[in-house]
Structures are given as structure tokens and as C-alpha cells.
Design an enzyme around this catalytic site. Structure first.
Site, PDB file in Angstrom:
ATOM      1  CB  VAL A   1      -0.945   0.006   1.174  1.00 44.07           C
ATOM      2  CG1 VAL A   1      -1.661   1.186   1.254  1.00 44.07           C
ATOM      3  CG2 VAL A   1      -1.723  -1.192   1.349  1.00 44.07           C
ATOM      4  CG  HIS A   2       2.862   2.949  -3.007  1.00 38.34           C
ATOM      5  ND1 HIS A   2       2.301   2.013  -3.745  1.00 38.34           N
ATOM      6  CD2 HIS A   2       3.174   3.907  -3.931  1.00 38.34           C
ATOM      7  CE1 HIS A   2       2.352   2.408  -5.110  1.00 38.34           C
ATOM      8  NE2 HIS A   2       2.833   3.548  -5.106  1.00 38.34           N
ATOM      9  NE  ARG A   3      -1.017   5.503  -6.849  1.00 34.11           N
ATOM     10  CZ  ARG A   3      -0.067   4.686  -7.317  1.00 34.11           C
ATOM     11  NH1 ARG A   3      -0.217   3.492  -7.601  1.00 34.11           N
ATOM     12  NH2 ARG A   3       0.989   5.194  -8.002  1.00 34.11           N
TER      13      ARG A   3
ATOM     14  NE  ARG B   1       2.800   8.084   0.164  1.00 35.92           N
ATOM     15  CZ  ARG B   1       2.681   8.460  -1.008  1.00 35.92           C
ATOM     16  NH1 ARG B   1       3.277   9.650  -1.666  1.00 35.92           N
ATOM     17  NH2 ARG B   1       2.422   7.735  -1.870  1.00 35.92           N
TER      18      ARG B   1
END
Ligand code: UDP
Length: 379
Positions: free
Chosen positions: A213-215, A249
Site C-alpha cells: 500500500v503506498h498510494r 511513506r
């Protein structure tokens, strides 16, 4: 020909690895030095952690960047893009290349395309024509603008060609196939010999789920990220754990929202892994949960069912063929999709013939046909 390739982020290193290999092959095949393509890489430094950048250059044998602008970790999109453009402009003015090559949809892509176009240096865009039709995504803005600045547009799929046609872009457009499919074929064969990740994490093939998950739409929205985390905790069991290599992030947002501690009790969290480990994990997982663009396709390339934690996708082919289910961030929908993959799944021919990088190199050295439809694939 003097070519400057502008890169900055993890998925771009993987895409560029295939084209750099094809360029080296091409240069070996020509006897006249004047016909060579001299590629130099400019790294904006957008991704700068060793495990987000250096490992890919080493593992995939990408030529070392001639310049690194160290533009990582800079505040807003505007600040980062502006700093990149200033650095890129300096290099382009000094070097005066015949062409600039950019990949994908990051701030580095747009910074490279915009700076080159203003200096009247032709821009080629690899992975042109992708659209999510969601202008809230920074990536969508980057790709739309880059496509309108480029004079060579290398499309991974026919749908991408069609998106460009609808925006009035037909000159210089070609369906080359997808360089990530090339990468999956080239590197997929080698991964088993180069990665021990399954053994070192004590996993059983087809008895674990892989998550990424990074969006920004997920990481920067506490409600969405919480719902995804709940689904992953519930899906993860001792006999079928969820393995989640954390993007930097995402790790910082999970910490800020107080989600890291409960998650780490239930889910196998790791640092980002190198490409060999990632390919091996993708090949061996029972299913993949992701909001990544590239990983949705890699799931299909390695024939692993995928659940996409977004409301829309640029890779609609994977959904239509039954390999990918879109769930958004809704906990129940994620769990339902994971437990009920589509029973019918079809092959997708659209990603090309596994030689997209060679088609791109050939197109860089000759005039590009401009009429859409007459050249479905570069000959
Ligand atoms: N990837 C990797 N290690 C990781 C996570 C991703 O090597 O820990 C690779 C993945 O296999 C794919 C690419 O990085 O080739 C996708 O990058 P990402 O998900 O960051 O970007 P996107 O494709 O969404 O633009």
C-alpha cells in the site's frame, strides 16, 4: 544519438532496466559509431533510501546515473517538482541531448518532460496513454501533461492508444507492449535462483498473502488506511499470514495514525524488498492485495490473483480478464474478494510480445509512423 533518461522512483528503475538492456544490445549490434545511442541516466533522487533505489540499480544492472539531483524528501509536489526542474534544466543545457526519455507518472516524469519541452528537446514517454480518469491522483495529472508534451508515445496497451486518440494525440503514438511484461519475463525466470525470501521469512508457497500500500489516496486518509489495516489483520492467520513490505511513506503514516502496533502483532511487516524478493513473493503468494499500478500487472504476469485497494484502475484489462478485483478500501469487500477470486480467468494478449523494450529502441532510431491503427505493434 545523445539520449538522457530521467528517472526518480522505484517503478521507473524496473521499467528503465529493460530499455537500458535493449540499448546496450542495440549498440553492440551496430558497427558505425554514429548510429549508436549514447544513454546517460539522470536520477532526480525522488526515491533515495538504499532499498528504494540503489538495490535496483545493482540487482538489475542498470547503468549508474551520471547525475543525482538529490530531490528526495522535499515538501510539497510543487516544491519537489520545481527543484527537480531547476536541476534538470542545468544538465540539459550543459549536455544538449538529442532526446529525453521519461517513464510512467511520477513528479520526476513531469519535471523531465516539462523542462525538456521548454528547451525544445524532444521527449519520449514510456507507458504513455494510461488513464485512471481520477484527477485527484497526482499521477494522473503527471501522465496527462507528459503525454501532451511528448512527441514519441510508447503505449503498453491498445486501451492506452485509444485514450490518447480521444485526447487528440495520434502523431508519434505506438503500441509497443509493456516493458514491465518484458521485465517479468526476463527477471521472473531468474528470481528463484537469486532470492531466498520465502525460506528466510519461513513462508509456505501459496499459503500467504502479499500486501503493498503506498498510494496517497490510501496512506493520507486515516479512514481508508484504517479500513485496509482492519482487513489485513483479519485476513492474516498463522497458516496463511499476510506479508507486507512497507513503503517508507506508509510506515510513517501508520505510525502517525497509531496503526503500526496493532498491525505488527498480526501481519508480517518488512522493509521494502529488492526486486528479486518481490518477484519471488509475487510468484509464490496465494493472492496479492495492492494499490500499486505495477504490482497489479505483475500479479497477472505471474498468474497470482489480485485484489486492488482502489476505486478505479489504469489496468482495466486485468479486471476484465478476471485476474483482478477492485474493492476500494472497504474492509468487507476486501475480505470477500480475497476469499472469492473470480472462477474464470482469461489470458491477456494486450501487453505485447515480451519485446517492448526492443520495439522502443527501434522506434527511437527511426521515424515513427503517425497513423493510429496502421501500426498496431512496431514491426
Ligand atoms: N517493488 C519492489 N519491492 C517492494 C515493493 C515493490 O521491488 O518492496 C516493485 C514491484 O515489483 C514493482 C514496482 O516496485 O515492479 C512497483 O512500484 P510501486 O508499487 O512503488 O509503484 P507503482 O507501480 O504503483 O507506480
Amino acid at each position: 544519438m545523445k539520449l538522457i533518461t530521467i528517472l526518480g522512483a522505484r517503478p521507473q528503475f524496473i521499467k528503465a532496466a529493460t530499455v537500458s538492456r535493449a540499448l546496450i544490445e542495440y549498440n553492440r549490434s551496430v558497427t558505425d559509431p554514429a548510429q549508436r545511442i549514447d544513454e546517460k541516466i539522470l536520477h532526480t533522487g525522488q526515491h533515495y533510501d538504499a532499498n528504494m533505489s540503489d538495490v535496483f540499480f545493482r540487482a538489475l544492472e542498470i547503468p549508474q546515473p551520471a547525475w543525482n539531483l538529490h530531490c528526495g524528501g522535499i515538501g510539497s509536489h510543487a516544491e519537489a517538482t520545481a527543484r527537480m526542474m531547476t536541476g534538470i534544466e542545468r544538465v540539459l543545457l550543459d549536455e544538449r541531448p538529442d532526446r529525453v526519455l521519461v517513464y510512467g507518472d511520477t513528479d520526476s516524469t513531469l519535471a523531465g518532460a516539462l523542462t525538456a519541452a521548454k528547451l525544445h528537446i524532444p521527449v519520449a514517454h514510456v507507458e504513455a496513454g494510461l488513464r485512471s480518469f481520477n484527477r485527484r491522483m497526482p499521477e494522473e495529472i503527471n501522465r496527462v501533461l507528459t503525454d501532451h508534451l511528448a512527441d514519441r508515445l510508447f503505449c503498453p496497451t491498445r486501451a492506452a492508444v485509444e485514450h490518447l486518440r480521444r485526447e487528440g494525440i495520434t502523431d508519434g503514438v505506438m503500441h509497443t507492449g509493456d516493458v514491465m511484461y518484458d521485465a517479468a519475463l526476463i527477471f521472473g525466470r531468474l528470481a528463484a535462483g537469486r532470492s531466498t525470501v520465502i525460506e528466510s521469512l519461513g513462508l509456505t508457497p501459496k499459503s500467504f498473502y502479499l500486501a503493498t500500500v503506498h498510494r496517497a489516496e490510501n496512506t493520507d486518509d486515516v479512514t481508508r488506511l484504517t479500513a485496509i489495516v482492519r482487513a489485513l489483520i483479519e485476513a492474516s492467520t498463522p497458516t496463511c499470514p499476510v506479508v507486507w513490505p512497507l513503503h517508507p511513506r506508509t510506515r510513517s503514516r501508520l505510525e502517525a495514525y497509531g496503526l503500526l502496533a496493532p498491525l505488527s502483532d498480526a501481519v508480517r511487516l518488512t522493509d521494502p524488498v529488492d526486486y528479486w524478493d518481490m518477484v519471488r513473493l509475487e510468484q509464490s503468494a496465494a493472492a496479492i492485495l495492492t494499490d500499486s499500478g505495477g504490482i497489479q500487472k505483475e500479479a497477472y504476469f505471474h498468474r497470482t490473483p489480485c485484489v486492488t485497494l482502489r476505486d478505479e484502475t489504469e489496468w482495466t484489462e486485468t479486471v476484465e480478464a478476471g485476474w483482478n478485483i477492485l474493492t476500494g478500501s472497504d474492509t468487507d469487500r476486501i475480505l470477500h474478494a480475497l476469499r472469492n477470486p473470480s472462477p474464470t480467468r482469461h489470458e491477456i494478449a494486450d501487453f505485447g510480445d515480451g519485446h517492448a523494450a526492443e520495439h522502443i529502441v527501434r522506434a527511437l532510431i527511426k521515424n515513427v509512423p503517425s497513423q493510429l491503427g496502421r501500426h498496431p505493434m512496431v514491426p
